[in-house]
Design an enzyme around this catalytic site. Sequence first.
Site, PDB file in Angstrom:
ATOM      1  N   ASP A  92       0.852  -1.187   0.000  1.00 40.24           N
ATOM      2  CA  ASP A  92       0.000   0.000   0.000  1.00 40.24           C
ATOM      3  C   ASP A  92       0.889   1.239   0.000  1.00 40.24           C
ATOM      4  O   ASP A  92       2.108   1.151   0.144  1.00 40.24           O
ATOM      5  CB  ASP A  92      -0.963  -0.017   1.182  1.00 40.24           C
ATOM      6  CG  ASP A  92      -0.261  -0.023   2.529  1.00 40.24           C
ATOM      7  OD1 ASP A  92       0.958   0.251   2.567  1.00 40.24           O
ATOM      8  OD2 ASP A  92      -0.918  -0.286   3.537  1.00 40.24           O
ATOM      9  N   SER A  93       0.290   2.401  -0.168  1.00 39.67           N
ATOM     10  CA  SER A  93       1.073   3.619  -0.395  1.00 39.67           C
ATOM     11  C   SER A  93       1.458   4.354   0.875  1.00 39.67           C
ATOM     12  O   SER A  93       2.306   5.241   0.847  1.00 39.67           O
ATOM     13  CB  SER A  93       0.267   4.586  -1.269  1.00 39.67           C
ATOM     14  OG  SER A  93      -0.865   5.069  -0.553  1.00 39.67           O
ATOM     15  N   ASP A 272      -8.052  -7.676   0.333  1.00 35.21           N
ATOM     16  CA  ASP A 272      -7.164  -7.848   1.485  1.00 35.21           C
ATOM     17  C   ASP A 272      -7.915  -7.379   2.716  1.00 35.21           C
ATOM     18  O   ASP A 272      -8.833  -6.563   2.628  1.00 35.21           O
ATOM     19  CB  ASP A 272      -5.881  -7.030   1.327  1.00 35.21           C
ATOM     20  CG  ASP A 272      -6.096  -5.569   1.726  1.00 35.21           C
ATOM     21  OD1 ASP A 272      -5.671  -5.188   2.834  1.00 35.21           O
ATOM     22  OD2 ASP A 272      -6.692  -4.809   0.939  1.00 35.21           O
ATOM     23  N   CYS A 310     -12.635 -28.650   7.479  1.00 38.17           N
ATOM     24  CA  CYS A 310     -11.388 -27.943   7.155  1.00 38.17           C
ATOM     25  C   CYS A 310     -10.194 -28.882   7.170  1.00 38.17           C
ATOM     26  O   CYS A 310     -10.100 -29.786   8.011  1.00 38.17           O
ATOM     27  CB  CYS A 310     -11.184 -26.804   8.154  1.00 38.17           C
ATOM     28  SG  CYS A 310      -9.706 -25.813   7.840  1.00 38.17           S
ATOM     29  N   CYS A 312      -6.943 -27.606   7.303  1.00 40.38           N
ATOM     30  CA  CYS A 312      -5.760 -26.874   7.761  1.00 40.38           C
ATOM     31  C   CYS A 312      -5.074 -27.642   8.893  1.00 40.38           C
ATOM     32  O   CYS A 312      -5.622 -28.592   9.461  1.00 40.38           O
ATOM     33  CB  CYS A 312      -6.147 -25.470   8.232  1.00 40.38           C
ATOM     34  SG  CYS A 312      -6.850 -25.389   9.896  1.00 40.38           S
ATOM     35  N   CYS A 315      -7.030 -27.871  12.203  1.00 43.78           N
ATOM     36  CA  CYS A 315      -8.218 -28.734  12.236  1.00 43.78           C
ATOM     37  C   CYS A 315      -7.912 -30.200  11.930  1.00 43.78           C
ATOM     38  O   CYS A 315      -8.534 -31.095  12.483  1.00 43.78           O
ATOM     39  CB  CYS A 315      -9.252 -28.224  11.231  1.00 43.78           C
ATOM     40  SG  CYS A 315      -9.976 -26.640  11.680  1.00 43.78           S
ATOM     41  N   HIS A 351      -5.745 -21.284  10.737  1.00 40.18           N
ATOM     42  CA  HIS A 351      -7.086 -21.717  10.337  1.00 40.18           C
ATOM     43  C   HIS A 351      -7.839 -20.614   9.586  1.00 40.18           C
ATOM     44  O   HIS A 351      -8.424 -20.865   8.527  1.00 40.18           O
ATOM     45  CB  HIS A 351      -7.921 -22.147  11.538  1.00 40.18           C
ATOM     46  CG  HIS A 351      -9.367 -22.315  11.179  1.00 40.18           C
ATOM     47  ND1 HIS A 351      -9.843 -23.450  10.549  1.00 40.18           N
ATOM     48  CD2 HIS A 351     -10.424 -21.460  11.279  1.00 40.18           C
ATOM     49  CE1 HIS A 351     -11.128 -23.287  10.291  1.00 40.18           C
ATOM     50  NE2 HIS A 351     -11.506 -22.089  10.719  1.00 40.18           N
TER      51      HIS A 351
END
Length: 387
Positions: A92-93, A272, A310, A312, A315, A351
């Site tokens: 970002d700026s 984002d 899930c 991940c 999990c 997660h």
Amino acid sequence: MLQFDLLNTDPDSHARRGTLTLNHGVVQTPIFMPVGTYGTVKGVMPRSLEEMGAQIILGNTFHLWMRPGLDVVRHFGGLHRFEVWNKPILTDSGGFQVWSLGAMRKISEEGVKFASPVNGDKLFLTPEISMEIQTILNSDIVMQFDECTPYDTKGHITTEAEARTSMELSVRWARRCQAEFARLQNPNALFGIVQGGMFEHLREESLAQLVEMDFPGYAIGGVSVGEPKPEMLRIMAHTPHRLPAHKPRYLMGVGTPEDLVEGVAQGVDMFDCVMPTRNARNGTIFTRYGDLKIRNAKHRSDERPLDETCTCHACAGTSGVAKGAGGFSRAYLHHLDRCGEMLGPMLTTIHNLHYYLSLMAEIRAALEAGTFTEFRAQFARDRARGV
């Protein structure tokens, strides 16, 4: 370098499927980009990010300018080698961080004067300096320096006249960013940012002027800055599909899983937000079936994983299979949170990011299969079901 290829569109909405080719790799869109403010996504190893499907992450121009400083990043040849991340990075700026300083900053036509929140040094950030910093960071996508139009300042809702003044300043700064970006011979891609507050006609004016400048991509800024949710959704429904169809569209700082699905339906390609990581550290877990508060006492003896669908590490453990052996129970994660053990927020962050990235992968698959409408309806039913 930036090349955007539009692969297909959804006939019932503005949703689209594409690929974005950048200097450090190809990004499949729609995509969610994890936020790495200080050159790291908090609590997550770069290898874990790759394993969960992260294709591009964010860095923060303002904070990296403060620490470690440009001399250190320049020594490493840019942010990729410094943080050991070989895939694309968007920075970002600094405009949003300057906005968040409130009364500590003074805005003029030339730029923004403020005191460093790190050591109190007097600093001056301009469009040209933002371009210089981001060139040294060598981010694949550079954001123009803009003035983030506030929604509510100390009880004062921004008027149309104030929003116009802010938007027109951002447009003038966009021209300066573009000129400096070219002068620096930055080989990456510069995005313009559409501003205009909560006023659709100002958004259209901003958009038209930025499109004339022919940026490689465009972002929608000035949302998720304190406005009521219906206001944000109104701007999200209005602006994205009006941007050029042959260029990527980025909605900045948004949001919940519902926001992502709705944003895709309105034509957004890139998102984002700090929510999956910040909320994880504060005990809020996103799942297919709604949000879970791991600090609630009801989880004290619960043997279930956070989300039984899930895969991940939190999990499913090392098996990588939903409901597989080796996953961590809600009871264990509740215990870690109560004790302040750092493993707790590390696992919940993994997660939440995995959920967001998997959600985007499912959206891409639905767009490829021509079933996005059905996916959208099932997603809403699942999230409403509750954990």
